[in-house]
Design a protein around this motif. Sequence first.
Motif, PDB file in Angstrom:
ATOM      1  N   ASN A  88     -76.004  33.305  17.051  1.00  0.00           N
ATOM      2  CA  ASN A  88     -77.306  33.511  17.694  1.00  0.00           C
ATOM      3  C   ASN A  88     -78.340  33.937  16.665  1.00  0.00           C
ATOM      4  O   ASN A  88     -79.455  33.427  16.652  1.00  0.00           O
ATOM      5  N   ASP A  89     -77.973  34.834  15.774  1.00  0.00           N
ATOM      6  CA  ASP A  89     -78.879  35.397  14.772  1.00  0.00           C
ATOM      7  C   ASP A  89     -78.528  34.858  13.381  1.00  0.00           C
ATOM      8  O   ASP A  89     -77.730  35.466  12.681  1.00  0.00           O
ATOM      9  N   ASP A  90     -79.123  33.781  12.913  1.00  0.00           N
ATOM     10  CA  ASP A  90     -80.110  32.991  13.624  1.00  0.00           C
ATOM     11  C   ASP A  90     -79.647  31.545  13.717  1.00  0.00           C
ATOM     12  O   ASP A  90     -80.428  30.622  13.554  1.00  0.00           O
ATOM     13  N   GLY A  91     -78.346  31.367  13.979  1.00  0.00           N
ATOM     14  CA  GLY A  91     -77.872  30.014  14.185  1.00  0.00           C
ATOM     15  C   GLY A  91     -78.632  29.306  15.288  1.00  0.00           C
ATOM     16  O   GLY A  91     -78.959  28.119  15.179  1.00  0.00           O
ATOM     17  N   SER A  92     -78.937  30.032  16.359  1.00  0.00           N
ATOM     18  CA  SER A  92     -79.651  29.402  17.476  1.00  0.00           C
ATOM     19  C   SER A  92     -81.018  28.898  17.055  1.00  0.00           C
ATOM     20  O   SER A  92     -81.446  27.802  17.435  1.00  0.00           O
ATOM     21  N   GLY A  93     -81.734  29.684  16.249  1.00  0.00           N
ATOM     22  CA  GLY A  93     -83.065  29.276  15.814  1.00  0.00           C
ATOM     23  C   GLY A  93     -83.041  28.052  14.930  1.00  0.00           C
ATOM     24  O   GLY A  93     -83.829  27.121  15.107  1.00  0.00           O
ATOM     25  N   ILE A  94     -82.132  28.027  13.936  1.00  0.00           N
ATOM     26  CA  ILE A  94     -82.124  26.878  13.030  1.00  0.00           C
ATOM     27  C   ILE A  94     -81.596  25.629  13.733  1.00  0.00           C
ATOM     28  O   ILE A  94     -82.045  24.519  13.442  1.00  0.00           O
ATOM     29  N   ILE A  95     -80.673  25.800  14.682  1.00  0.00           N
ATOM     30  CA  ILE A  95     -80.211  24.638  15.449  1.00  0.00           C
ATOM     31  C   ILE A  95     -81.331  24.107  16.334  1.00  0.00           C
ATOM     32  O   ILE A  95     -81.530  22.894  16.461  1.00  0.00           O
ATOM     33  N   GLY A  96     -82.095  25.012  16.946  1.00  0.00           N
ATOM     34  CA  GLY A  96     -83.205  24.592  17.802  1.00  0.00           C
ATOM     35  C   GLY A  96     -84.230  23.770  17.049  1.00  0.00           C
ATOM     36  O   GLY A  96     -84.686  22.718  17.535  1.00  0.00           O
ATOM     37  N   ILE A  97     -84.612  24.219  15.852  1.00  0.00           N
ATOM     38  CA  ILE A  97     -85.621  23.448  15.112  1.00  0.00           C
ATOM     39  C   ILE A  97     -85.002  22.197  14.494  1.00  0.00           C
ATOM     40  O   ILE A  97     -85.663  21.169  14.379  1.00  0.00           O
ATOM     41  N   LEU A  98     -83.719  22.262  14.104  1.00  0.00           N
ATOM     42  CA  LEU A  98     -83.061  21.085  13.536  1.00  0.00           C
ATOM     43  C   LEU A  98     -82.933  19.972  14.572  1.00  0.00           C
ATOM     44  O   LEU A  98     -83.216  18.794  14.284  1.00  0.00           O
ATOM     45  N   GLU A  99     -82.515  20.313  15.792  1.00  0.00           N
ATOM     46  CA  GLU A  99     -82.393  19.302  16.844  1.00  0.00           C
ATOM     47  C   GLU A  99     -83.762  18.721  17.194  1.00  0.00           C
ATOM     48  O   GLU A  99     -83.889  17.508  17.419  1.00  0.00           O
ATOM     49  N   THR A 100     -84.783  19.555  17.209  1.00  0.00           N
ATOM     50  CA  THR A 100     -86.137  19.047  17.459  1.00  0.00           C
ATOM     51  C   THR A 100     -86.564  18.100  16.350  1.00  0.00           C
ATOM     52  O   THR A 100     -87.177  17.055  16.608  1.00  0.00           O
ATOM     53  N   ALA A 101     -86.237  18.437  15.101  1.00  0.00           N
ATOM     54  CA  ALA A 101     -86.575  17.566  13.974  1.00  0.00           C
ATOM     55  C   ALA A 101     -85.903  16.203  14.107  1.00  0.00           C
ATOM     56  O   ALA A 101     -86.525  15.159  13.853  1.00  0.00           O
ATOM     57  N   ILE A 102     -84.649  16.207  14.519  1.00  0.00           N
ATOM     58  CA  ILE A 102     -83.921  14.943  14.681  1.00  0.00           C
ATOM     59  C   ILE A 102     -84.567  14.078  15.755  1.00  0.00           C
ATOM     60  O   ILE A 102     -84.783  12.876  15.574  1.00  0.00           O
TER      61      ILE A 102
END
Length: 513
Positions: A275-289
């Motif tokens: 969550n800290d901060d896997g969730s944040g980097i996954i959220g922006i990475l998936e949006t980037a894809i």
Amino acid sequence: MVRSALVLFAATVAATNLERQAGYGTTPNKPLVDSKKLQESITEDALSQKAEELEQAAYSTAQRNRVFSSEGHLNTLDFIEGYLDTVSDYYTYRRQPFEALYSQSSGNFSAGGTTYTPIIFEYSPSGSATAPLVVVANEGCSAEDYPAEVADNIALIIRGTCEFGLKSALAGAAGAVGAVIYNNAPGYISGGTLSPPPRPEGEYVPTAGISQENGTALLERLNGGEEIEGMLGVESIIENRTTYNIIADTKGGDPNNILVLGGHSDSVYAGPGINDDGSGIIGILETAIQLAAYTTNQAVRFAFWSAEEFGLLGSEYYVANLSPEENQKIRLYLNFDMIASPNFVYALYDGDGSAFNISGPPGSAEAEEFFANWFKEQGLATTETDFDGRSDYGPFLDAGIPAGGVFTGAEELKTEEEVALFGGEAGVAYDINYHQAGDNYTNLNFEAFVTNTKAIAAAVAEYSTSFDSLPPRNATAARVKARGVHAHPHEKRQRAKHIRHTHDCGKTPKVAI
């Protein structure tokens, strides 16, 4: 030859005009980003898969973490770049190397016949001391708070108002041989940093943290006239290490008007940090894809910061190395740090300062309003969290760059009022696994995770299309702090005072840290 050149020139102009109609500098065969469709492309399955893979990046190592410069963190960088490679026609990316001071500490503390389980602050020096405890006045934020008796003894200090590092340095300047900081709220301090030395106030001393309950019990005994001998031991590794930010840029979009989104790629030593901060980097990475299916009018930059847990070192390095011209090209920075807390709230950074009296540069209020309106359209309430410098937005605010973002809470306890708005359990931390081994895939809240990632997608669609809703950049603007407020990563905490209801236009705060 002249006629051929004119024909070629006309064809080039026509192609350029078509390109601009589809999006600045992008291929015309992709549609301009569609907010609704981009949001719909965010799925729980995709987020779940990436969260499991990120957990494996940590768990495949002996330390089972992703602390910066570790094997787990290098695995994390490979994980990010592996997904960026799947859309390599759309992005360019680079690793930005920098030197960061690494700290890994362990220790013990006992006093008055009781053995405690303390946290040891990052950058605490090694050392051992057996000496009486001496109470420090007030919150230990000025030299006058340290009595003469603290010399050659262990300072007992309450948390609050100023950063941990200042307390340790002032204790050292007063001649203390160690410092023990106890929490100013129920429970333990969930980790923290003194921040890299040196400090002008003095040298750090071995510094540990204990719970409010343990600290107040010791305080009562000392105030009752009892002398209590403490035993404090700290073993630390403190050394410079090379680590990396990852910076990914769209190939299209106006390079003079950039939206930047960021989260931190490192965890604490204690756990995998999903969550800290896997969730944040996954959220922006998936949006980037998913964004790669569209064109954009503005350039978009996705940043994955390293060494956030050691004092925002990656984002500090990045911002410090921006030229004035590059700084001005960034129209807005959006930060996403912990967006899937198990006992979540939907907290927006208080860009207009109405809740915590600390506003961001012009554009920050508009970013807060955008997210508030988006959540309201989903029928969801929000609350606010202050711009206290706890996460990677801090360096951007100090550089005059407007910022915003969403946060689901860390170690603060959820209130009954918040339960009425967001569900969950009152009297329990937003994330009971914060900075612990339990911050793993199992404890993510996917309702919050999916919702917040859709909010990221909505923001990307909005600002990659146009910055018209934001005021022009002001080269001299920076965050405006309330007088007397000094914020520092991982230090201050204060309770929210108001809640923004779905049908209420009132401004309201969340957790200030």
